[in-house]
Design an enzyme around this catalytic site. Structure first.
Site, PDB file in Angstrom:
ATOM      1  N   VAL A  85      -6.196  82.397-128.886  1.00 28.14           N
ATOM      2  CA  VAL A  85      -4.748  82.475-128.700  1.00 28.14           C
ATOM      3  C   VAL A  85      -4.098  81.758-129.884  1.00 28.14           C
ATOM      4  CG1 VAL A  85      -2.838  81.848-127.184  1.00 28.14           C
ATOM      5  CG2 VAL A  85      -5.074  82.396-126.208  1.00 28.14           C
ATOM      6  N   GLY A  95       8.757  82.096-128.528  1.00 27.26           N
ATOM      7  CA  GLY A  95       8.407  82.889-127.347  1.00 27.26           C
ATOM      8  C   GLY A  95       7.318  83.920-127.583  1.00 27.26           C
ATOM      9  N   TYR A 126      -0.198  75.074-120.694  1.00 28.00           N
ATOM     10  CA  TYR A 126      -0.561  76.195-119.832  1.00 28.00           C
ATOM     11  C   TYR A 126      -0.184  76.076-118.357  1.00 28.00           C
ATOM     12  CZ  TYR A 126      -2.691  77.647-124.105  1.00 28.00           C
ATOM     13  OH  TYR A 126      -2.863  78.021-125.404  1.00 28.00           O
ATOM     14  N   PHE A 401     -16.009  79.594-125.064  1.00 29.01           N
ATOM     15  CA  PHE A 401     -15.437  80.800-125.677  1.00 29.01           C
ATOM     16  C   PHE A 401     -14.014  80.511-126.125  1.00 29.01           C
ATOM     17  CE2 PHE A 401     -12.747  81.889-122.032  1.00 29.01           C
ATOM     18  CZ  PHE A 401     -13.393  81.195-121.021  1.00 29.01           C
TER      19      PHE A 401
HETATM   20  C1  LIG Z   1      -0.128  77.081-128.951  1.00 28.66           C
HETATM   21  C2  LIG Z   1       0.587  78.256-129.618  1.00 28.66           C
HETATM   22  C3  LIG Z   1      -0.230  79.530-129.352  1.00 28.66           C
HETATM   23  C4  LIG Z   1       1.994  78.369-129.013  1.00 28.66           C
HETATM   24  O1  LIG Z   1       2.614  79.568-129.465  1.00 28.66           O
HETATM   25  P1  LIG Z   1       4.239  79.733-129.472  1.00 28.66           P
HETATM   26  O2  LIG Z   1       4.519  81.160-129.796  1.00 28.66           O
HETATM   27  O3  LIG Z   1       4.817  78.691-130.333  1.00 28.66           O
HETATM   28  O4  LIG Z   1       4.596  79.452-127.951  1.00 28.66           O
HETATM   29  P2  LIG Z   1       5.945  79.967-127.220  1.00 28.66           P
HETATM   30  O5  LIG Z   1       7.109  79.803-128.140  1.00 28.66           O
HETATM   31  O6  LIG Z   1       5.728  81.323-126.637  1.00 28.66           O
HETATM   32  O7  LIG Z   1       6.013  78.924-126.059  1.00 28.66           O
HETATM   33  C5  LIG Z   1       5.754  79.245-124.714  1.00 28.66           C
HETATM   34  C6  LIG Z   1       6.083  78.017-123.905  1.00 28.66           C
HETATM   35  O8  LIG Z   1       5.079  77.019-124.147  1.00 28.66           O
HETATM   36  C7  LIG Z   1       5.676  75.842-124.692  1.00 28.66           C
HETATM   37  N1  LIG Z   1       4.760  75.357-125.729  1.00 28.66           N
HETATM   38  C8  LIG Z   1       4.215  76.084-126.714  1.00 28.66           C
HETATM   39  N2  LIG Z   1       3.407  75.316-127.450  1.00 28.66           N
HETATM   40  C9  LIG Z   1       3.452  74.067-126.917  1.00 28.66           C
HETATM   41  C10 LIG Z   1       2.808  72.847-127.233  1.00 28.66           C
HETATM   42  N3  LIG Z   1       1.961  72.730-128.272  1.00 28.66           N
HETATM   43  N4  LIG Z   1       3.076  71.779-126.447  1.00 28.66           N
HETATM   44  C11 LIG Z   1       3.926  71.871-125.396  1.00 28.66           C
HETATM   45  N5  LIG Z   1       4.552  73.033-125.052  1.00 28.66           N
HETATM   46  C12 LIG Z   1       4.318  74.109-125.804  1.00 28.66           C
HETATM   47  C13 LIG Z   1       7.004  76.261-125.230  1.00 28.66           C
HETATM   48  O9  LIG Z   1       7.912  75.205-125.229  1.00 28.66           O
HETATM   49  C14 LIG Z   1       7.387  77.386-124.273  1.00 28.66           C
HETATM   50  O10 LIG Z   1       7.921  76.845-123.082  1.00 28.66           O
HETATM   51  P3  LIG Z   1       8.938  77.699-122.151  1.00 28.66           P
HETATM   52  O11 LIG Z   1       8.609  79.164-122.347  1.00 28.66           O
HETATM   53  O12 LIG Z   1       8.611  77.238-120.775  1.00 28.66           O
HETATM   54  O13 LIG Z   1      10.278  77.343-122.630  1.00 28.66           O
HETATM   55  C15 LIG Z   1       0.720  78.046-131.158  1.00 28.66           C
HETATM   56  O14 LIG Z   1       1.463  76.881-131.390  1.00 28.66           O
HETATM   57  C16 LIG Z   1      -0.621  77.914-131.875  1.00 28.66           C
HETATM   58  O15 LIG Z   1      -1.157  78.916-132.363  1.00 28.66           O
HETATM   59  N6  LIG Z   1      -1.167  76.683-131.976  1.00 28.66           N
HETATM   60  C17 LIG Z   1      -2.426  76.434-132.710  1.00 28.66           C
HETATM   61  C18 LIG Z   1      -3.640  77.104-132.055  1.00 28.66           C
HETATM   62  C19 LIG Z   1      -3.774  76.782-130.577  1.00 28.66           C
HETATM   63  O16 LIG Z   1      -3.739  75.626-130.169  1.00 28.66           O
HETATM   64  N7  LIG Z   1      -3.964  77.832-129.770  1.00 28.66           N
HETATM   65  C20 LIG Z   1      -4.147  77.692-128.345  1.00 28.66           C
HETATM   66  C21 LIG Z   1      -5.588  77.826-128.029  1.00 28.66           C
HETATM   67  S1  LIG Z   1      -5.920  77.536-126.290  1.00 28.66           S
END
Ligand SMILES: CC(C)(COP(=O)(O)OP(=O)(O)OC[C@H]1O[C@@H](n2cnc3c(N)ncnc32)[C@H](O)[C@@H]1OP(=O)(O)O)[C@@H](O)C(=O)NCCC(=O)NCCS
Length: 401
Positions: A85, A95, A126, A401
């Site tokens: 992800v 978003g 999550y 995974f």
């Molecule tokens: C984690 C990641 C996928 C988030 O993607 P994003 O497009 O910025 O997330 P969104 O904007 O869709 O956010 C969705 C919700 O999660 C929250 N959120 C996203 N990342 C967050 C974080 N690191 N900490 C806390 N909240 C977070 C947002 O505030 C949002 O909340 P809401 O919809 O309730 O208002 C991205 O930052 C990333 O690629 N990080 C590095 C790799 C990683 O950690 N991947 C996850 C593997 S399990």
């Protein structure tokens, strides 16, 4: 498919694999090695992935593989195992993850898969999607040859050092017997064995050679690495189908010559500290979640596992992300559950993330109640609910995974 603020979410195409790998590298801060390039699409085919696209650039990605996972009691449930992800650092917090997850969970619902699972990079993201931590892992170290086994600890023997070729024929069958007993453990795909577990013996990224120990009912995979501090044996994986295999393997691992430190991971109630005269020598360095889960279909998930006592309760389950919540009548007799939607008023209220945390028996309802995450009408019902959801075997993740 779906479009949010000019970002389109759609299925990935095979030829987009390189772009997806580059995105994963920057998002996780690591280079993807040759073994991963070969392994990834064999378990998680690119065409199964969802991507978020801005113009001609991929700025978000998620993929999954439907797994067979053991539940308390030894039954199995199908679970959507989500992986990779990522959202580009240039497009974060707009978003895109939410859009990808909305589509992915819609698809999982349509396929009738009752559970989704993944290993989470951060703990704060999550819960809003209905996920809770559900499997606990404990990391520990033992000083080489410092531990003495208690006189009462048997010495079953039967351990052999085997070659890579022998390991290839023996390990998958033992793993399969083990995973049928252990809540949280998944069927392991052939590609995972060949491209990750066994390939690591030939081409190690850090130069630490890999060795295999087997017993008729268990095995251990270990790495030996030299540093200024001496030799460290890292147990990558230890699977014991019987208590005898567990003891026999640990008797060898804790007596390796030249080893200064043995490093390993296990579940909460591993008997190892109680096999030796000084339990403190099994020094816990970390305790953390190893798997997160989200129940997609409450009746299907709850009737797949068994329980430790009879119960008659109405649960009010809150699902902030999908429509899997509602009131459910849960009736348990002789370990088996019946569960169906009901109009009756609830005895116990909880979020779907909390119910998902309880699913494999590693987290306790009474702990969540103390944290104000479960509201029960009375303490006797809470106690019964807490006891019913425990498991007589610790949950463990079968493969990462
Ligand atoms: C984690 C990641 C996928 C988030 O993607 P994003 O497009 O910025 O997330 P969104 O904007 O869709 O956010 C969705 C919700 O999660 C929250 N959120 C996203 N990342 C967050 C974080 N690191 N900490 C806390 N909240 C977070 C947002 O505030 C949002 O909340 P809401 O919809 O309730 O208002 C991205 O930052 C990333 O690629 N990080 C590095 C790799 C990683 O950690 N991947 C996850 C593997 S399990």
């Amino acid at each position: 498919m779906a479009s949010t603020n000019g970002i389109v979410v759609r299925s990935a195409r095979t030829e987009e694999r390189d772009q997806i790998l580059r995105l994963s590298e920057i998002c996780f801060g690591m280079r993807v090695g040759p073994a991963d390039i070969e392994y990834g699409p064999r378990v998680f085919p690119t065409e199964r992935a969802l991507v978020a696209v801005d113009g001609d650039r991929i700025v978000g990605h998620t993929n999954d593989h439907t797994m067979t996972v053991t539940v308390p009691g030894g039954g199995t449930v199908r679970a959507c195992g989500v992986t990779s992800v990522v959202v580009a650092p240039t497009h974060r917090r707009r978003g895109i993850l939410r859009a990808l997850y909305t589509e992915q969970h819609r698809r999982t619902e349509a396929e009738g898969v009752p559970l989704t699972i993944f290993t989470a990079s951060e703990g704060t993201i999550y819960g809003r999607f209905g996920y809770g931590p559900t499997v606990v892992e404990v990391d520990f170290t033992v000083r080489g040859r410092a531990a003495e086994f208690r006189p009462s600890t048997p010495d079953p023997g039967g351990v052999q050092v085997v070659s890579l070729d022998e390991a290839k024929t023996v390990l998958p069958e033992i793993y399969d017997r083990w995973r049928r007993l252990v809540p949280g453990a998944q069927v392991r795909p052939e590609a995972r064995w060949q491209q990750r577990v066994f390939a690591d013996s030939i081409q190690t990224e850090d130069g630490a050679p890999q060795f295999f120990l087997t017993h008729p009912d268990g095995y251990a995979i270990l790495r030996r690495a030299w540093s200024d501090e001496g030799n460290t044996a890292t147990v990558r994986e230890l699977r014991a189908v019987t208590p005898e295999a567990h003891i026999a393997l640990w008797r060898v691992l804790l007596n390796l010559d030249l080893v200064k430190k043995v490093v390993a991971s296990t579940s909460d109630n591993d008997p190892l500290p109680h096999l030796v005269t000084d339990p403190r020598l099994v020094h816990v360095t970390a305790r953390h979640d190893a798997l997160w889960a989200r129940i997609m279909d409450v009746p299907a998930a709850l009737t797949a596992r068994t329980y430790q006592r009879d119960l008659d309760l109405v649960l009010a389950v809150d699902d902030p992300f999908r429509d899997a919540g509602g009131n459910f009548a849960l009736r348990i007799r002789d370990g088996l559950a019946e569960c169906e939607p009901t109009d009756r008023s609830p005895d116990l209220e909880l979020g779907i993330d909390v119910l998902s945390s309880l699913y494999f028996g590693a987290y306790r309802a009474r702990t969540f109640a103390a944290a104000n995450r479960i509201q029960a009408k009375d303490t006797a019902e809470l106690r019964a609910f807490d006891e019913a959801f425990t498991s007589d075997r610790d949950a463990e993740l079968g493969w990462f995974f």
